[in-house]
Design a protein around this motif. Sequence first.
Motif, PDB file in Angstrom:
ATOM      1  N   GLY A 729       0.829  -1.189   0.000  1.00 25.50           N
ATOM      2  CA  GLY A 729       0.000   0.000   0.000  1.00 25.50           C
ATOM      3  C   GLY A 729       0.874   1.253   0.000  1.00 25.50           C
ATOM      4  N   THR A 730       0.206   2.402   0.051  1.00 25.89           N
ATOM      5  CA  THR A 730       0.906   3.686   0.026  1.00 25.89           C
ATOM      6  C   THR A 730       1.898   3.783   1.185  1.00 25.89           C
ATOM      7  OG1 THR A 730      -1.023   4.735  -0.966  1.00 25.89           O
ATOM      8  CG2 THR A 730       0.601   6.190   0.081  1.00 25.89           C
ATOM      9  N   GLY A 731       3.134   4.159   0.864  1.00 25.51           N
ATOM     10  CA  GLY A 731       4.152   4.363   1.894  1.00 25.51           C
ATOM     11  C   GLY A 731       4.988   3.145   2.206  1.00 25.51           C
ATOM     12  N   TRP A 732       4.650   1.991   1.608  1.00 21.27           N
ATOM     13  CA  TRP A 732       5.406   0.756   1.878  1.00 21.27           C
ATOM     14  C   TRP A 732       6.478   0.531   0.824  1.00 21.27           C
ATOM     15  CZ3 TRP A 732       5.526  -2.285   6.067  1.00 21.27           C
ATOM     16  CH2 TRP A 732       4.456  -2.208   6.969  1.00 21.27           C
ATOM     17  N   THR A 733       7.674   0.127   1.248  1.00 22.88           N
ATOM     18  CA  THR A 733       8.758  -0.268   0.336  1.00 22.88           C
ATOM     19  C   THR A 733       9.424  -1.507   0.894  1.00 22.88           C
ATOM     20  OG1 THR A 733      10.342   1.149   1.504  1.00 22.88           O
ATOM     21  CG2 THR A 733       9.209   2.090  -0.430  1.00 22.88           C
ATOM     22  N   ILE A 734      10.033  -2.299   0.012  1.00 17.53           N
ATOM     23  CA  ILE A 734      10.791  -3.482   0.413  1.00 17.53           C
ATOM     24  C   ILE A 734      12.229  -3.306  -0.058  1.00 17.53           C
ATOM     25  CG2 ILE A 734      11.084  -5.969   0.127  1.00 17.53           C
ATOM     26  CD1 ILE A 734       8.095  -6.233  -0.205  1.00 17.53           C
ATOM     27  N   ALA A 735      13.164  -3.322   0.894  1.00 14.81           N
ATOM     28  CA  ALA A 735      14.581  -3.176   0.558  1.00 14.81           C
ATOM     29  C   ALA A 735      15.416  -3.609   1.752  1.00 14.81           C
ATOM     30  CB  ALA A 735      14.899  -1.730   0.181  1.00 14.81           C
ATOM     31  N   SER A 736      16.633  -4.082   1.452  1.00 19.18           N
ATOM     32  CA  SER A 736      17.591  -4.471   2.494  1.00 19.18           C
ATOM     33  C   SER A 736      17.011  -5.512   3.456  1.00 19.18           C
ATOM     34  CB  SER A 736      18.047  -3.241   3.287  1.00 19.18           C
ATOM     35  OG  SER A 736      18.619  -2.277   2.435  1.00 19.18           O
ATOM     36  N   GLY A 737      16.175  -6.431   2.924  1.00 18.61           N
ATOM     37  CA  GLY A 737      15.639  -7.525   3.734  1.00 18.61           C
ATOM     38  C   GLY A 737      14.584  -7.093   4.722  1.00 18.61           C
TER      39      GLY A 737
END
Length: 864
Positions: A729-737
């Motif tokens: 959703g808005t504001g969510w990111t996936i990075a660095s595990g």
Amino acid sequence: MSFHHRMMLQRYGLGCTTSLYSEVLFDPIFTPIFTAVLGTGAFNIGVASISYASIASAIATTAISIGLQALLAQAPKPPKPEDGRAPLNQAIPFRVYAVGRTRVAGARMMWEAKGSNLYSVQAIAGHRIKSFNRFYLNDDEVTVVDNVVQPLTTGGRYGAGSANVRLYTRLGANPETPYAELVSALGADGIWTNDHRGDGQASLAMRAHNADAQDQQTAFPYGAPSPSVEIDGAYCWDFRDPAQDPADPSTWTWTRNSAIILAWHLCFNEFGFGLDYQKALLPVIDLWKEEADICDEDVPLAGGGTEKRYQCNGWDTTENGPKSGLNAILATCDGHLVARGDGARILTVGKFRESRTATLTDADIVGHNVQYGVLFEDECNRLVPKFTYPATNYTSCDTDFFEDTDAQIAAGRVLTMEGSYEWCHQWRQARRLGKRDWLRQRQEVKGSLDVRLSGINAVYARWVRLETPKRLPKLDGKLVENRRSIVALTKGGFTMDFIEHPEGIDDWSPATEEGQQPPVPPAVNASEIPTPVINLIQAKANGGSVYIRVVIIDPEDGSLTPVVRYRVANADGLGTPGAWVEQPNPNAEPSGGYIDLSTGNVPVDQVLDVQAAFIASNRRYSNWSVTETVTSTSDPTPPAALTSFALTGSAPRLGNASFSFSTGNDSHIKTVRLYRVANGASFDPDTAALVGTSAVGPSASYASTDGDTTRTNLLSNGDFATDTVWAKGTGWTIASGKATHAAGTASQISQALSMASGEVIRIGFDVSGRTAGTITAGIIGPPNVGGVVRSADGSYRDRLTANASSTTLRFLADAAFNGSIDNAIAFKETASCAPQGVWDYYALPLNGSGVEGPHSGPVTVTII
């Protein structure tokens, strides 16, 4: 929101407080009932929709039916023990069920005279039983050899002239065997044929042959003989034994354990409540195991030896309905039974434990009615415990009473009440139960509390600790006992009747509190020899051998020689007893009103049946005494401590924990038991959850597991190693595990998950880098199911119940949440999963006689 609106919500537990959800959702025992109820008009268990209208009965606690309280409430009760002397005579008699060891005559199915013979058949129990032990004609105990009643030679009763009586028995196999003699005599007339087998029904048949006219009054002075029997009743599923299958009654065992008998009555007794054991027992089976183990605890006796804490023996008919038997069983163990909203039943027997205690705070209580004193009409200054006494041929009997003489003087009279424990057959047990009711009756602080929904855990607990410095300052910090709780939504949620928990209720000093054995009127047989009365029985180890000590009441007749006999109760492993072995004691001397007897060496580590008799100078025997049971413990040396005990495998632990352990060079060690207790709780094997038993030998290594090892993470990319699978959703990111949410907009990160209605989903995840806001795990599908709101870094667990619309697992961040989640886990709970939480595990070595060695542990484990 207005101040008035906030106050109304707070009053009814629907908002303005964090305690409403947190206490409920943290608890792995009670959560399944209520998480799906909040915010909807109905919820689902299995495929059935449960409305608020029916939840009132589903969640309510069953009234505590304990001795005195059951009597005062006029609760339904089984027949009196004296009613077991004569069969029921009705056109369509009510059916009978029996548990433990008891005397019963059943219901007459056939009564027919033909020629000089009288034939009868009695239905003893409507189910399979273990054995027929003793036989009575009218009030005479008789000996049966090869189906023939041996006459009482004084006067020739049952054997004068040509008179004779034959008795035949059937244990209730399915299919059962017809009575051949009755079929031969009555089959041609269609009265009793080979089709009259009585499949699954324990029965007793009699053929009585008339005497000659001049001998008839001598042979049958009471008219036609009326048979009754002492039996060992129903086989029950002992859920502590892995070899027993709840779906296969042939694997079950006979027992007197109150908790096991109660489980049978709730789920397996054809004439009981008919509950589904998979819903009523399996979700809380560890709790039931704990109660069964407490019932089997050894309580020391004043004269030496022990007896089990809580045993149950009795019979009832279907005329009374299943609640009659429920009350009688609960009375034998000071039991407290709760009906949980998902169908599970929670039993707590009479022994205080902190693990069965909940807390109520000022915020959880919306009303109260407290009585500080005892009303005159409720006053009791003498309590008389009543029980069923096998030594008097199964009649009601009193034990020594409890009384307060100062209160009697103040009242100007004796105010007596009775504690009714009719399915209790041990007088010492009746005294222990009576003490518990006596102390409760003397308590002056009692009343009721109106509890909001946030206090639901206390509704299900037997004991409640009050943290009420504002509402009930006099009771702040006090421990009270939950006597009965019902749903009362108009009063905030529930109404709980309570009484202050008496101090010292579990204390027991046999030397001062056991009292005197109730007197037994002299009972003579044909030789006019009194029948011995056993006071106590004890297995005594002597090196590697064992003998049995038996103490009987002195008959004050020096011409009688006491004799003891014993047999192995289960000689073939199938429940068949072995042969009797007699041991005369001609040199035994009376002392202090008792005679101390002993056997020679007996088989070691076996359950033995023991009886006593007197032999007169003419070599004639008295009747044998009531049968007592004892275990011949042979090895008094405890085993050495384990050389190692460690957790194996790696986290996360999905519904299970595995361990390895090693034994030292110790020939005494035979078994190692694995126990589980709440993290930080003290270890007591009598109350801890037994989760594994391993047969072991010296100098070897072993493994043991608690729980279901088949569970796997159903989420893909739960470690967020790649930016895939998850819907952001808005504001969510996936990075660095990690999956990270930036403050600004309330939104979720989710993943589709296949779920069925009623399935319990266990969830685990980590929160890190949080600077503001909250995040909540949950399940999407109207109505949505939410977990506990998290507002700090840490590792968390949730346990949520899916409904018919559940399709997706999510983590919902509020608009202020700024932080990351990682290591997301979800799996479906099974009945064999170890409970979610943080636990301490202990390993306990035992020798071949069950003597405990030093325990190892704790090993702390977090189970998702």
